[in-house]
Design an enzyme around this catalytic site. Structure first.
Site, PDB file in Angstrom:
ATOM      1  N   GLU A   1     133.341  18.838 -17.661  1.00  0.00           N
ATOM      2  CA  GLU A   1     133.162  17.961 -18.179  1.00  0.00           C
ATOM      3  C   GLU A   1     131.735  17.440 -17.908  1.00  0.00           C
ATOM      4  O   GLU A   1     130.819  17.555 -16.892  1.00  0.00           O
ATOM      5  CB  GLU A   1     133.863  16.615 -16.813  1.00  0.00           C
ATOM      6  CG  GLU A   1     133.286  15.387 -17.894  1.00  0.00           C
ATOM      7  CD  GLU A   1     134.027  14.051 -16.607  1.00  0.00           C
ATOM      8  OE1 GLU A   1     133.668  12.698 -17.196  1.00  0.00           O
ATOM      9  OE2 GLU A   1     135.017  14.284 -16.110  1.00  0.00           O
TER      10      GLU A   1
ATOM     11  N   LYS B   1     139.326  11.123 -17.930  1.00  0.00           N
ATOM     12  CA  LYS B   1     139.797  10.236 -17.103  1.00  0.00           C
ATOM     13  C   LYS B   1     141.416  10.394 -17.780  1.00  0.00           C
ATOM     14  O   LYS B   1     141.890  10.102 -19.278  1.00  0.00           O
ATOM     15  CB  LYS B   1     140.126   9.029 -17.576  1.00  0.00           C
ATOM     16  CG  LYS B   1     140.386   8.144 -16.414  1.00  0.00           C
ATOM     17  CD  LYS B   1     140.015   8.271 -15.513  1.00  0.00           C
ATOM     18  CE  LYS B   1     138.604   8.118 -14.707  1.00  0.00           C
ATOM     19  NZ  LYS B   1     138.447   8.553 -13.232  1.00  0.00           N
TER      20      LYS B   1
END
Length: 458
Positions: A255, A271
């Site tokens: 990420e 997410k």
């Protein structure tokens, strides 16, 4: 002032180059995890940190931290004034590089954790580096990049260290002395989950990222463990930070947190997660389930909105836009939903101001951010330390890139600590969320236990 470039022999795996640089001290490897990870291109290897950058505060006091970021931004502008990149294709040309742990984020938001913070690891380790080695795996090019004040003799020493026939230090050993176990029981996790549900039902928050910590005993060189893990869990925002002795931070993050290229800002929150499977049909079903999940899409959208708000503190009004929403990205151990948000940095703001005012990343806190962080500080019994902080660089020419330090292991003393977490929303299932914390890091545990455990073949 012009940079100095020395072309070196490209290596398919940067690990061998890093081995040769480690003896210079303060070594860090920002690793795109080639050749296993998709989407990565550059590796950045540094060592021999300069000692003249402002020192980070040891105590995580919000006023001191705010002053530190202000002083660091001024120092960066003055020290690197006039530096121009000799090659626009190089992401880093010397400058600041290191990590910021999660706990400074609490201080910046005026939050006092309920748990004690007893780790020896500094909460911030950002050091100035006058030279670096860049591996470009797309062009198969390796370059030693030096700031103008690095002497010809020092450049020659580094080239010799990395040249053909140069030897690395003798390989060490690494052993696990126990399997990985959680610090909290399933019942304790369930209690924290139910308290979060009560807060959500009361309207206190919409989402809270709840993590748990796992630990095992070890001895030896953590780089050996890292090089094994990157073969099975490669990710384009990985990194290895040598903390001295046999201590290190190992990060295999997929990420990006924040990047700055010119005046363009990008953040790519993750997410939504599902495990990967060896069976292709089962793996495809897992990916499809994630892509079509209303719950995961809603979680992702909450964090997109939060990050748009965070970027709004530093970007030109009206410039922030969502470029990609709910994209499926697949990594060796998990599938993820990823969104991309971009904006234009305001004229009176720089990378360090952007970082300070957006930290920590919203994808690992919840929404609204400050209230979610207060609940995390109340319910998580252990400090997050480096987990959910950020590995980052701020180049001498002003470019920045940073990750969210998920999928991280901290090797310190004789103890490996690792964290796994996930976002809790109103329709979350406690058993499924508990299992997700294992899904995210369980492959790390099984790999290390099988390869280096007390019953592993020697």
């Amino acid at each position: 002032m012009n940079l100095q470039l020395d072309e070196l022999h490209w290596q398919p795996d940067s690990g061998s180059l890093f081995e040769r640089l480690r003896h210079f001290g303060d070594a860090v490897w920002l690793d795109s995890a080639q050749p296993w990870a998709a989407g990565g291109r550059y590796d950045i290897l540094v060592a021999e940190a300069s000692m003249d950058s402002p020192a980070a505060p040891v105590a995580t006091d919000g006023v001191d931290l705010d002053r530190y970021f202000t002083n660091l931004a001024s120092w960066h502008r003055e020290r690197y004034q006039g530096i121009t990149p000799a090659d626009p294709g190089l992401p880093f040309c010397g400058g600041l590089l290191g990590y910021i742990g999660y706990e400074p984020g609490n201080a910046l938001h005026g939050i006092t954790p309920h748990h004690p913070t007893v780790a020896a690891m500094p909460p911030i380790r950002l050091a100035a580096y006058d030279w670096c080695v860049i591996q470009d795996h797309l062009l198969k090019r390796t370059v030693l990049v030096s700031l103008p004040w690095v002497s010809p003799a020092r450049r020659r020493d580094i080239r010799q260290c990395l040249g053909p026939g140069a030897s690395a230090r003798q390989p060490g050993t690494f052993r696990l002395h126990s399997g990985f176990l959680p610090d909290s029981s399933r019942a304790e996790y369930r209690h924290a989950f139910e308290r979060i549900q009560e807060y959500i039902q009361a309207g206190d928050c919409y989402q809270v990222n709840l993590a748990q910590r796992f630990r095992a005993g070890y001895s030896g060189d953590p780089l050996i463990a890292y090089r094994v893990l990157r073969e099975v869990a490669a990710a384009p925002f990985s990194g290895y930070v040598d903390l001295g002795g046999d201590s290190a931070l190992l990060c295999l993050s997929p990420e990006r947190f924040l990047s700055v290229q010119g005046r363009q800002v990008e953040t790519r929150p993750i997410k939504g997660t599902r495990p990967r499977y060896a069976d292709p049909d089962r793996d495809l079903r897992s990916a499809r389930e994630l892509r079509e999940s209303p719950k995961d899409r809603a979680e992702n959208l909450m964090i997109v909105d939060l990050l748009r708000n965070d970027l709004g503190r530093s970007c030109v009004p009206g410039s922030i836009h969502v470029e990609k929403l709910f994209e499926l990205e697949s990594y060796p151990t998990v599938h993820h939903l990823v969104s991309t948000i971009r904006g234009e940095l305001a004229a009176n703001r720089g990378p360090l101001e952007l970082l300070r005012d957006s930290f920590p990343g919203g994808s690992i806190t919840g929404a609204p951010k400050r209230r979610a962080m207060q609940i995390i500080a109340e319910l998580e019994p252990c400090s997050r330390e480096a987990y959910c902080g950020s590995l980052l660089y701020i180049s001498a020419d002003g470019r920045m890139d940073s990750n969210i330090a998920i999928r991280s292991l901290l090797c310190e003393g004789s103890d490996i600590r690792c964290w796994g977490g996930g976002g809790i929303v109103a329709d979350s299932n406690g058993d499924q969320e508990y299992q997700e914390t294992w899904d995210k890091v369980g492959r790390f545990f099984s790999t290390l236990e099988q390869r280096f455990g007390t019953h592993a073949p020697r």
